[in-house]
Each structure stands twice: as structure tokens, then as C-alpha cells.
Design an enzyme around this catalytic site. Structure first.
Site, PDB file in Angstrom:
ATOM      1  N   GLU A 215     -25.949  42.666  51.151  1.00  0.00           N
ATOM      2  CA  GLU A 215     -25.125  42.388  52.323  1.00  0.00           C
ATOM      3  C   GLU A 215     -23.870  41.596  51.949  1.00  0.00           C
ATOM      4  OE1 GLU A 215     -27.791  40.371  55.052  1.00  0.00           O
ATOM      5  OE2 GLU A 215     -29.451  41.472  54.137  1.00  0.00           O
TER       6      GLU A 215
ATOM      7  N   HIS B 168     -24.585  44.018  57.054  1.00  0.00           N
ATOM      8  CA  HIS B 168     -25.984  43.863  56.624  1.00  0.00           C
ATOM      9  C   HIS B 168     -26.558  45.219  56.151  1.00  0.00           C
ATOM     10  CE1 HIS B 168     -30.273  42.956  57.019  1.00  0.00           C
ATOM     11  NE2 HIS B 168     -30.046  41.755  57.431  1.00  0.00           N
TER      12      HIS B 168
HETATM   13  O1  TA6 Z   1     -30.430  39.355  55.761  1.00  0.00           O
HETATM   14  C1  TA6 Z   1     -31.766  38.991  55.567  1.00  0.00           C
HETATM   15  C2  TA6 Z   1     -32.345  38.530  56.901  1.00  0.00           C
HETATM   16  O2  TA6 Z   1     -31.706  37.361  57.359  1.00  0.00           O
HETATM   17  C3  TA6 Z   1     -33.851  38.339  56.722  1.00  0.00           C
HETATM   18  O3  TA6 Z   1     -34.216  36.983  56.751  1.00  0.00           O
HETATM   19  C4  TA6 Z   1     -34.440  39.141  57.891  1.00  0.00           C
HETATM   20  O4  TA6 Z   1     -34.498  38.326  59.053  1.00  0.00           O
HETATM   21  C5  TA6 Z   1     -33.389  40.239  58.013  1.00  0.00           C
HETATM   22  O5  TA6 Z   1     -32.157  39.551  57.905  1.00  0.00           O
HETATM   23  C6  TA6 Z   1     -33.496  41.133  59.212  1.00  0.00           C
HETATM   24  O6  TA6 Z   1     -33.205  40.443  60.388  1.00  0.00           O
HETATM   25  P1  TA6 Z   1     -33.318  41.257  61.788  1.00  0.00           P
HETATM   26  O7  TA6 Z   1     -32.884  40.278  62.835  1.00  0.00           O
HETATM   27  O8  TA6 Z   1     -32.400  42.440  61.677  1.00  0.00           O
HETATM   28  O9  TA6 Z   1     -34.761  41.685  61.878  1.00  0.00           O
END
Ligand code: TA6
Length: 296
Positions: A271, A168
Site C-alpha cells: 500500500e 490500499h
Molecule cells: O492496511 C492493513 C490494515 O490496516 C490491516 O490492519 C487490516 O485492518 C486491513 O488494513 C484491512 O482493513 P479493512 O478495514 O479494509 O478490513
């Protein structure tokens, strides 16, 4: 612990270990071509900078550095599910790999002057309490002119398992309003901002609002074109048919306590994922590798 790590894994001119933010252990990798830092908490790469380049990753100045809490920025390891747990919302968002403490398996100086660090996470009573499967995870981090991160999941149980996940990665940009993300033109995507309905990407991705998209059926390389920093960040991948692009924009940024209110202006997540329909079935004794290679 730090002394033991250095006794066993220190390599002059490549890698040593020290106490990082919040008292958490981190690997400091400095070789002839680049530098990086990796926290054992979550096997979390928090910085990468080839010599002569600006830092490549974005790290929140408000991030927590606490055992059991996800670090905000760098490369969170999302596994064994992407997003909320498929059926039980009390389980941690984006799985548990990023909130567990990983062990050091190997450190090695490679022939081209690169440094390899291999971290591991095996199933335990702690993980089985969250997810009743037997597995072994390794994260191979290779630091050179490019940064390569490879997450390999081995199914050590007797039944087939289904996993999703992502590397991510938060990339640093000068001003998100001026960049474009290329490589996903003409792809379909699920748009989380409008209830996951399916849309079609026309042209490069521009970011002038909240963007939260899972691009589907794509094994392609992406690039972040940043005219103000006069650079392109290339993101190549393997073991993934989905790519997530995320910028929380202003309102969401304000809602996250570990994210500066204006932090959205200098970051974008691209990601390398196994998300949505790109979940992976791993048979007993088999493995799956999700790999991302980042270069400037
Ligand atoms: O990858 C995008 C996502 O799924 C967004 O929807 C947002 O939730 C982000 O990840 C960050 O998630 P986190 O749990 O690290 O705050």
C-alpha cells in the site's frame, strides 16, 4: 444514470459505463493495451489487466457490493485517516472516501492509447457530519500498459488540515508462500501484529504468517517477485514516505466475512501510504497528491 454517464463520458475503444455487481455503477475501460473496471462507489478500481498478462489485482469473491460498504480487494481509497480514527473509534476504519459514491469529472483518450478517468468527491453535509472540514478530492486513474492512480486532496477550508491515507492495493499472486517483496530492505517498520513495536527489515519480505507492517521513511519503488506466475509487479509511488505490507493469513481471513478462508494464499497488499508519522499537513488552498504506478 448509466445512460447519462454514457451520453456524457462514453469514448469508443476506451470507456463505457454499465451496472456492476450489487447494482452499483461501474466504468469499464478497454483500450488497445489494457482493461480495467472502476466502481463509482469509493472510486474503487476492482480490476486491471494489461493485454497479454494475467490479472494484476486481487478481488474477493465474497466482497459486498453495497452503497456505504467497502469493496474487499482492488484498490480501496483510504482517506482522510489510515486505520482507526485517531480519537473517535465510532468513526469508520480507514476513513470515509471508500464508502462514499464519487462523481465522474472527466474521461479522456490519451495520446499513447491510454484512458484517463477522473472521479471526484467534494465535502458535503454527509462528510462534514463525519469530519468537519471543507475539501475536494479527485482520483485520476490512467489505464495503459501501467496503471497509475493519483489521489489529490485540496483543502478548501480556512484552517490547516492533517490527513493520513493510502492506496490500499490488493495484488494477485499465485501462492503467497513463494513470493518475496523487494525494495524495503533495511527499512524500519511498525509491526501491528506485535503491538506496533519498531523493527528492522533484513532482506526481502517473505510471507509465512500474518504480516501487517507500516514501513517508514521510504519513497522507494517496491516489487512483488512471483516465481510461480513468472512475473514481477513493480510499484512506484510519489507523495508517500510510508509503505504498508499486509497479509491477514489464515486466522484473520476466517474472521472476515467478505474474505474467503483461503483467500490469503493468493493475495498481498502493498500500500502506497501516508501512515503513522507520515501524516500530511495541508494548508488552506493547498493540495497533496498520493500516487501509485503499477506495472508488470
Ligand atoms: O492496511 C492493513 C490494515 O490496516 C490491516 O490492519 C487490516 O485492518 C486491513 O488494513 C484491512 O482493513 P479493512 O478495514 O479494509 O478490513
Amino acid at each position: 444514470m448509466i445512460e447519462q454517464y454514457n451520453q456524457q463520458f462514453l469514448i469508443e475503444g476506451h470507456i463505457h459505463f454499465e451496472v456492476g455487481q450489487g447494482g452499483l455503477a461501474k466504468a469499464v475501460i478497454r483500450n488497445s493495451v489494457a482493461q480495467a473496471e472502476v466502481y463509482l462507489q469509493g472510486a474503487h478500481v476492482t480490476s486491471f489487466q494489461p493485454i497479454g498478462s494475467e490479472p494484476v489485482l486481487w478481488l474477493s469473491e465474497d466482497s459486498l457490493f453495497q452503497a456505504g460498504k467497502a469493496i474487499r480487494g482492488g484498490i480501496p481509497v483510504i482517506w482522510p485517516w489510515f486505520g482507526p480514527h485517531p480519537t473517535e473509534e465510532t468513526k469508520p476504519q480507514h476513513g470515509f472516501a471508500r464508502i462514499m459514491s464519487w462523481s465522474i469529472r472527466e474521461a479522456r483518450a490519451l495520446s499513447q492509447g491510454e484512458t484517463l478517468l477522473r472521479l471526484g468527491l467534494s465535502s458535503s453535509t454527509e462528510t462534514r457530519a463525519i469530519w468537519p472540514q471543507d475539501f475536494d478530492l479527485t482520483l485520476d486513474i490512467t489505464v495503459g500498459v501501467a496503471l497509475t492512480v493519483a489521489l489529490t486532496a485540496h483543502n478548501q477550508g480556512r484552517e490547516s488540515i492533517e490527513v493520513s491515507g493510502a492506496l490500499h492495493t490488493y495484488f494477485r499472486v499465485d501462492d503467497v508462500g513463494y513470493i518475496q517483496v523487494e525494495g524495503l530492505e533495511s527499512r524500519s517498520y511498525l509491526d501491528k501484529v506485535t503491538g506496533y513495536n519498531r523493527k528492522h527489515q533484513v532482506g526481502p519480505i517473505l510471507i509465512d504468517q500474518e504480516v501487517d507492517r507500516i514501513y517508514l521513511e521510504t519513497e522507494d519503488e517496491c516489487q512483488i517477485v512471483d516465481p510461480l506466475m513468472k512475473r514481477q509487479i513493480h510499484i512506484d509511488k510519489a507523495g508517500s514516505c510510508s509503505t504498508v505490507v499486509w497479509n491477514p493469513w489464515q486466522e484473520r481471513a476466517q474472521q472476515m466475512s467478505d474474505f474467503p478462508d483461503d483467500g490469503y494464499k493468493t493475495m498481498v497488499c502493498v500500500e502506497t501510504a501516508n501512515a503513522a508519522e507520515d501524516v500530511r499537513q495541508i494548508e488552506p488552498g493547498e493540495g497533496h497528491t498520493l500516487m501509485q504506478k503499477i506495472s508488470v
